[in-house]
Design a protein around this motif. Structure first.
Motif, short mmCIF file in Angstrom:
data_model
loop_
_atom_site.label_atom_id
_atom_site.label_comp_id
_atom_site.label_asym_id
_atom_site.label_seq_id
_atom_site.Cartn_x
_atom_site.Cartn_y
_atom_site.Cartn_z
N ILE A 53 0.87 -1.18 0.00
CA ILE A 53 0.00 0.00 0.00
C ILE A 53 0.90 1.22 0.00
O ILE A 53 1.50 1.59 1.02
N LYS A 54 1.00 1.87 -1.15
CA LYS A 54 1.88 3.02 -1.31
C LYS A 54 1.49 3.76 -2.59
O LYS A 54 0.64 3.28 -3.36
N GLY A 55 2.09 4.91 -2.82
CA GLY A 55 1.78 5.66 -4.03
C GLY A 55 2.02 7.15 -3.87
O GLY A 55 2.79 7.59 -3.00
N ASP A 56 1.36 7.93 -4.70
CA ASP A 56 1.55 9.38 -4.69
C ASP A 56 0.64 10.09 -3.69
O ASP A 56 1.07 10.99 -2.99
N ILE A 57 -0.63 9.67 -3.62
CA ILE A 57 -1.61 10.45 -2.87
C ILE A 57 -2.35 9.60 -1.84
O ILE A 57 -2.90 8.54 -2.15
N HIS A 69 -2.61 9.01 13.29
CA HIS A 69 -2.52 7.86 12.40
C HIS A 69 -1.77 8.16 11.11
O HIS A 69 -1.61 7.27 10.27
N LEU A 70 -1.28 9.40 10.95
CA LEU A 70 -0.67 9.79 9.68
C LEU A 70 0.86 9.76 9.68
O LEU A 70 1.47 9.89 8.63
N TYR A 71 1.47 9.60 10.84
CA TYR A 71 2.93 9.66 10.90
C TYR A 71 3.61 8.61 10.02
O TYR A 71 4.57 8.90 9.30
N SER A 72 3.13 7.38 10.07
CA SER A 72 3.78 6.31 9.31
C SER A 72 3.54 6.41 7.82
O SER A 72 4.26 5.79 7.03
N THR A 73 2.53 7.17 7.41
CA THR A 73 2.18 7.21 5.99
C THR A 73 3.19 7.95 5.14
O THR A 73 3.27 7.72 3.93
N CYS A 74 3.98 8.83 5.76
CA CYS A 74 4.90 9.66 4.97
C CYS A 74 5.97 8.86 4.25
O CYS A 74 6.51 9.31 3.23
N ALA A 75 6.27 7.69 4.75
CA ALA A 75 7.28 6.85 4.11
C ALA A 75 6.73 6.13 2.89
O ALA A 75 7.50 5.55 2.10
N PHE A 76 5.40 6.18 2.68
CA PHE A 76 4.78 5.40 1.61
C PHE A 76 3.99 6.25 0.61
O PHE A 76 3.63 5.76 -0.45
N PHE A 77 3.74 7.52 0.95
CA PHE A 77 2.98 8.41 0.07
C PHE A 77 3.67 9.77 -0.01
O PHE A 77 4.16 10.29 1.00
N LYS A 78 3.68 10.34 -1.20
CA LYS A 78 4.33 11.63 -1.40
C LYS A 78 3.50 12.79 -0.85
O LYS A 78 4.05 13.76 -0.33
N HIS A 79 2.20 12.69 -1.00
CA HIS A 79 1.34 13.80 -0.60
C HIS A 79 0.19 13.32 0.28
O HIS A 79 -0.45 12.30 -0.01
N LEU A 80 -0.09 14.06 1.33
CA LEU A 80 -1.24 13.81 2.20
C LEU A 80 -2.26 14.92 1.98
O LEU A 80 -1.95 16.10 2.13
N ILE A 81 -3.47 14.53 1.61
CA ILE A 81 -4.56 15.49 1.45
C ILE A 81 -5.59 15.20 2.54
O ILE A 81 -6.09 14.07 2.63
N VAL A 82 -5.87 16.19 3.36
CA VAL A 82 -6.80 16.00 4.47
C VAL A 82 -8.09 16.75 4.15
O VAL A 82 -8.07 17.94 3.85
N ILE A 151 -13.43 21.61 -6.46
CA ILE A 151 -12.09 21.09 -6.69
C ILE A 151 -12.19 19.63 -7.16
O ILE A 151 -12.92 18.83 -6.58
N ASP A 152 -11.46 19.31 -8.19
CA ASP A 152 -11.36 17.92 -8.66
C ASP A 152 -10.00 17.38 -8.24
O ASP A 152 -8.97 17.75 -8.81
N LEU A 153 -10.00 16.54 -7.24
CA LEU A 153 -8.75 15.96 -6.76
C LEU A 153 -8.30 14.83 -7.67
O LEU A 153 -9.14 14.10 -8.22
N PRO A 154 -7.01 14.64 -7.82
CA PRO A 154 -6.54 13.46 -8.55
C PRO A 154 -6.90 12.21 -7.76
O PRO A 154 -6.95 12.25 -6.52
N PRO A 155 -7.18 11.10 -8.43
CA PRO A 155 -7.55 9.87 -7.72
C PRO A 155 -6.47 9.45 -6.73
O PRO A 155 -5.28 9.49 -7.03
N ALA A 156 -6.91 9.04 -5.55
CA ALA A 156 -5.98 8.67 -4.49
C ALA A 156 -5.58 7.21 -4.58
O ALA A 156 -6.34 6.36 -5.05
N ASP A 157 -4.38 6.93 -4.12
CA ASP A 157 -3.91 5.55 -4.01
C ASP A 157 -4.49 4.88 -2.77
O ASP A 157 -4.63 3.66 -2.72
N CYS A 158 -4.80 5.71 -1.77
CA CYS A 158 -5.32 5.16 -0.51
C CYS A 158 -6.15 6.23 0.21
O CYS A 158 -5.83 7.42 0.13
N ILE A 159 -7.19 5.78 0.88
CA ILE A 159 -7.98 6.64 1.76
C ILE A 159 -7.95 6.05 3.16
O ILE A 159 -8.12 4.83 3.32
N ILE A 160 -7.72 6.89 4.15
CA ILE A 160 -7.86 6.49 5.54
C ILE A 160 -9.04 7.25 6.12
O ILE A 160 -9.13 8.47 5.98
N SER A 161 -9.94 6.54 6.76
CA SER A 161 -11.10 7.18 7.38
C SER A 161 -11.25 6.65 8.80
O SER A 161 -11.43 5.45 9.01
#
Length: 262
Positions: A53-57, A69-82, A151-161
Motif C-alpha cells: 500500500i503506497k503511491g503518490d496520494i 494515524h498519519l505519521y507512518s504514511t509519509c514513508a509510503f505516500f508523497k502527498h497527504l490530502i486532508v 475542486i477535482d482531486l486526482p484519484p488517491a492511491d489510498c484513503i484512511i477514514s
C-alpha cells in the motif's frame, strides 16, 4: 435509535480541541489510549510495513482533527490530502501544521510511531515529515456527489477514514451512500483503511452528546464487498476502558482494495 435525540457532527460540528482532549490526548485522565491511539497506529504501521500500500496520494477523511494515524504514511505516500467538513477542525489542524502557539501537542503520538517502527528517528524529524507532506487541508461538502466540488482531486492511491462514516450516517442507507462518495476519490485498485466504532450509539464532546450510527463487523464487511471492495484484513479490538463519554463496544480496523476496472 432515533438520531434526532442527539446532535449530528456533520450538521452542528463540535469543539475540535475538546474532542482531541477527550479521546486522543496524553492526559493521564484520558482513558481511551489503548483503543483510539495504540491499536489503530499499531495496525496501520503493520499494514504499511508490508509494502504493497503506497503511491503518490493519500487522502484522510476522519472525524475531528486527529493526525496520530498519519505519521507512518509519509514513508509510503508523497502527498497527504486532508478533507474536513467543519471549519473549526480545519483551523485546529492548520494551527498544528503551521506550528502556531497553542497548537495541540501530538508528541506522544509521534513517540508511539517511533517506538513501533523501531527506528532512532527524532520526534522533530517525524513531525516535520508529516507537516511537509500535508500540503492540502481542504473543506468538503458531504451533501454533494463530488464532496470536494468545485475542486477535482486526482484519484488517491489510498484513503484512511477514522470514526467518520458512523458519525455522519443516520442509517444503513446513509452509510452506504457516504462510503460510495468516499470510494469515488480512489483510483481503481486503490485501498481504503477504515477505523470505526463498533456498536456505538453516542459520543460526548464537551457538554454535547452526538449521534453515532450503530453497526457491527458483519455490516462493515458486507457494505464494502457490496461496493466492489475486496477485504484484505479485518480485526476488532474489544473495548478496554470504562467511561461514559461514549458507549462503543469495540474498535474495528479494516483494509480493503477497490476493484480494478477492465
Amino acid at each position: 435509535m432515533d438520531c434526532s435525540a442527539y446532535k449530528l457532527y456533520n450538521v452542528l460540528g463540535f469543539d475540535s480541541r475538546q474532542h482531541l482532549e477527550h479521546y486522543y490526548s496524553k492526559n493521564a485522565k484520558m482513558v481511551f489510549g489503548e483503543d483510539t491511539l495504540i491499536f489503530p497506529v499499531k495496525k496501520l504501521t503493520e499494514t504499511l510495513s508490508l509494502g504493497h500500500i503506497k503511491g503518490d496520494i493519500l487522502i484522510d477523511l476522519s472525524k475531528g482533527s486527529p493526525i496520530h494515524h498519519l505519521y507512518s504514511t509519509c514513508a509510503f505516500f508523497k502527498h497527504l490530502i486532508v478533507l474536513k467538513i467543519k471549519d473549526r477542525c480545519i483551523l485546529e489542524l492548520k494551527r498544528w501544521v503551521d506550528t502556531r502557539t497553542g497548537a495541540f501537542d501530538w508528541c506522544h503520538a509521534a513517540q508511539l510511531h517511533v517506538d513501533l517502527e523501531g527506528n532512532s528517528e527524532q520526534l522533530e524529524d517525524k513531525e516535520g515529515k508529516v507537516r511537509s507532506a500535508m500540503q492540502h487541508v481542504v473543506k468538503c461538502d458531504l451533501e454533494k456527489e463530488n464532496i470536494t466540488e468545485p475542486i477535482d482531486l486526482p484519484p488517491a492511491d489510498c484513503i484512511i477514514s477514522s470514526c467518520l462514516l458512523e458519525a455522519i450516517s443516520k442509517d444503513q442507507d446513509d452509510y452506504v451512500r457516504n462510503l460510495r462518495k468516499f470510494s469515488k476519490l480512489l483510483k481503481p485498485g486503490g485501498y481504503i483503511i477504515i477505523v470505526g466504532l463498533i456498536d456505538a450509539t453516542y459520543y460526548i464532546v464537551g457538554e454535547h452528546k452526538f449521534y453515532n450510527f450503530r453497526y457491527d463487523e458483519d455490516f462493515a464487511r458486507k457494505v464494502l464487498v457490496g461496493e466492489g471492495f475486496t477485504i484484505d484484513f479485518c480485526e476488532v479490538k474489544k473495548r478496554s476502558n470504562v467511561s461514559d463519554l461514549t458507549d462503543y463496544k469495540g474498535i474495528v480496523f479494516i483494509v480493503a482494495h477497490k476493484a480494478t476496472q477492465v
